[in-house]
Design a protein around this motif. Structure first.
Motif, PDB file in Angstrom:
ATOM      1  N   LEU A 173      -1.769   2.072   4.811  1.00  0.00           N
ATOM      2  CA  LEU A 173      -0.682   1.147   5.132  1.00  0.00           C
ATOM      3  C   LEU A 173       0.048   1.649   6.371  1.00  0.00           C
ATOM      4  CD1 LEU A 173       0.876   0.492   1.590  1.00  0.00           C
ATOM      5  CD2 LEU A 173      -0.876  -0.845   2.777  1.00  0.00           C
TER       6      LEU A 173
ATOM      7  N   ARG B 166      -4.411  -1.605   6.721  1.00  0.00           N
ATOM      8  CA  ARG B 166      -3.552  -2.785   6.711  1.00  0.00           C
ATOM      9  C   ARG B 166      -2.341  -2.535   7.609  1.00  0.00           C
ATOM     10  NH1 ARG B 166      -3.657  -3.903   0.122  1.00  0.00           N
ATOM     11  NH2 ARG B 166      -5.949  -3.704  -0.103  1.00  0.00           N
TER      12      ARG B 166
ATOM     13  N   SER C  98       2.453  -3.363   7.454  1.00  0.00           N
ATOM     14  CA  SER C  98       2.716  -3.122   6.026  1.00  0.00           C
ATOM     15  C   SER C  98       3.670  -1.944   5.871  1.00  0.00           C
ATOM     16  CB  SER C  98       1.403  -2.843   5.280  1.00  0.00           C
ATOM     17  OG  SER C  98       0.516  -3.946   5.368  1.00  0.00           O
TER      18      SER C  98
ATOM     19  N   THR D  93       5.473  -3.068  -0.360  1.00  0.00           N
ATOM     20  CA  THR D  93       5.711  -3.196   1.077  1.00  0.00           C
ATOM     21  C   THR D  93       6.807  -4.219   1.342  1.00  0.00           C
ATOM     22  OG1 THR D  93       4.105  -4.976   1.456  1.00  0.00           O
ATOM     23  CG2 THR D  93       3.267  -2.695   1.481  1.00  0.00           C
TER      24      THR D  93
END
Length: 407
Positions: free
Chosen positions: A41, A175, A178, A194
């Motif tokens: 993330l 990702r 995020s 998130t």
């Protein structure tokens, strides 16, 4: 979610942070344990947007670091691996070597100590006199120098992008956009929320959040025992890049983790001069106008910040003077490169160093990796972390996989 058997995991390992260390960790996990589900993330829209993407691009040799320390071991190993990685994937790089130059007599003992340290770390160094300095760098002047042949430069952003691509090709999910806002750690694992409201559940958490790593540690319920104090590194670009052939550094002060104002010829042919190091007024404060009151208050409320300031105020005053005065900055550069004029220095993009400061005011000198239940926190990974990112990633991956093996 009060028992592991009732939990649906989204991944085995969740990595927070898409800089070069976080992506190297994901890459290392996919190589060491194929099939392990990994999610990264990253709050920014792409990789390497902070420390990785705002440095001088130097592949450090490891000559500066205390023998046996993580920095020494990982930088020496990592520099060779980084050159090999760049060659394998066609990433721009060059092994240039560098000079570390003493310009005052009181620097000579420290220069000689670096020779010994380099040899203890297994790094070939060559001692030079004034005439030999000009053979390497005709415009540089000094009383003595050492030449370190294993130093180089590369495009660390391209390295981070390749690590992300390789990790994703092996099944990891990276990702972007995020930002982590909450961490819920339970005996069965970790759940992270998130800013968009998405929840990711994992068996193990790895915190590689860089400038935000202490905040992420506290979100997880841990007391990291340190605070990230952001120092902005201010750079200029040399208008006459032909004045410098390669990399030229001053003799560093061992009391500080900063290497001093140096000259670095980058892979695009330009020469960066810097960095100057001043307290940033925000975690991501790349200019004096970047101010975040809550983050500044966090820095100023930490007892270690004031203890550091009292201990090193003279050094800090000098850095601040060079930040506010281009003439003072140019004067510092002329110690190494007398031909430089004020007009030769053009402002360039700054970087921010995530420096861990302990409660007693000590500036953490080595990489700092802390383990807590279900979690591995990387709490101090400034320079030479980009150089050392491949071995750091393997070490963090080893610790994360050990968490899985305990289940």
């Amino acid at each position: 979610m009060n028992g592991r058997g009732r939990v649906g995991f989204d991944c085995e390992v969740l990595v927070i942070g898409g800089g070069i260390v976080g992506l190297s960790t994901a890459y290392a996990i996919t190589r060491a344990a194929p099939g392990t589900r990994v999610v990264v993330l990253e709050k920014e829209p792409g990789p390497a947007r902070h420390q990785t993407g705002h440095n001088s691009g130097v592949i450090h040799s490891g000559v500066y670091y205390r023998p046996g320390s993580l920095k020494a071991r990982y930088a020496v190993r990592g520099s060779a691996e980084m050159v090999k990685f760049c060659a394998e994937y066609g990433i721009a790089h060059e092994v240039t070597g560098k000079l570390i130059v003493a310009t005052r007599r009181d620097e000579l003992p420290r220069l000689h100590a670096l020779v010994q340290r380099g040899r203890e770390n297994g790094i070939p160094v060559r001692e030079l006199g004034p005439a030999q300095i000009t053979e390497y760098e005709p415009q540089v002047r000094g009383l003595a120098a050492i030449q370190v042949g294993t130093t180089g430069v590369c495009d660390f952003v391209a390295v981070a992008e390749q690590l992300a691509e390789s990790a994703e090709a092996a099944g990891a999910s990276v990702r972007y956009g995020s930002e982590v806002t909450a961490v819920d750690r339970r005996p069965w694992g970790v759940a992270v929320r998130t800013a968009s409201g998405a929840v990711v559940r994992a068996r193990a958490l790895v915190n590689c959040a860089g400038l935000q790593c202490d905040q992420v540690a506290r979100l997880a319920g841990d007391d990291p025992g340190m605070r990230i104090v952001p120092f902005r590194g201010e750079y200029y670009e040399l208008a006459r890049p032909d004045l410098v052939r390669g990399l030229v550094y001053p003799v560093p002060d061992p009391a500080f983790p900063f290497l001093g104002v140096h000259l670095t010829r980058s892979i695009d042919g330009g020469v960066h001069v810097g960095p100057n190091a001043v307290l940033a007024l925000a975690r991501e404060g790349y200019t004096w106008s970047d101010v975040r009151p809550a983050e500044l208050a966090s820095t100023l409320s930490w007892p270690g910040s004031w203890r550091t300031a009292r201990r090193h105020w003279r050094y800090g005053a000098g850095e601040l003077h060079r930040s506010l005065s281009k003439r003072a900055f140019a004067t510092a550069v002329r110690r190494l490169l007398p031909a430089v004029t004020d007009a030769d220095l053009r402002p360039a993009a700054a970087g921010v160093r995530a420096q861990a400061v302990l409660r007693d005011g000590t500036l953490a000198d080595d990489f700092l990796i802390q383990e807590t239940p279900r979690t591995v926190h990387v709490l101090n990974a400034p320079s030479p972390a980009a150089t050392a990112s491949l071995p750091i990633g393997r070490e963090v991956a080893r610790r994360a996989l050990a968490v899985l093996a305990e289940d």
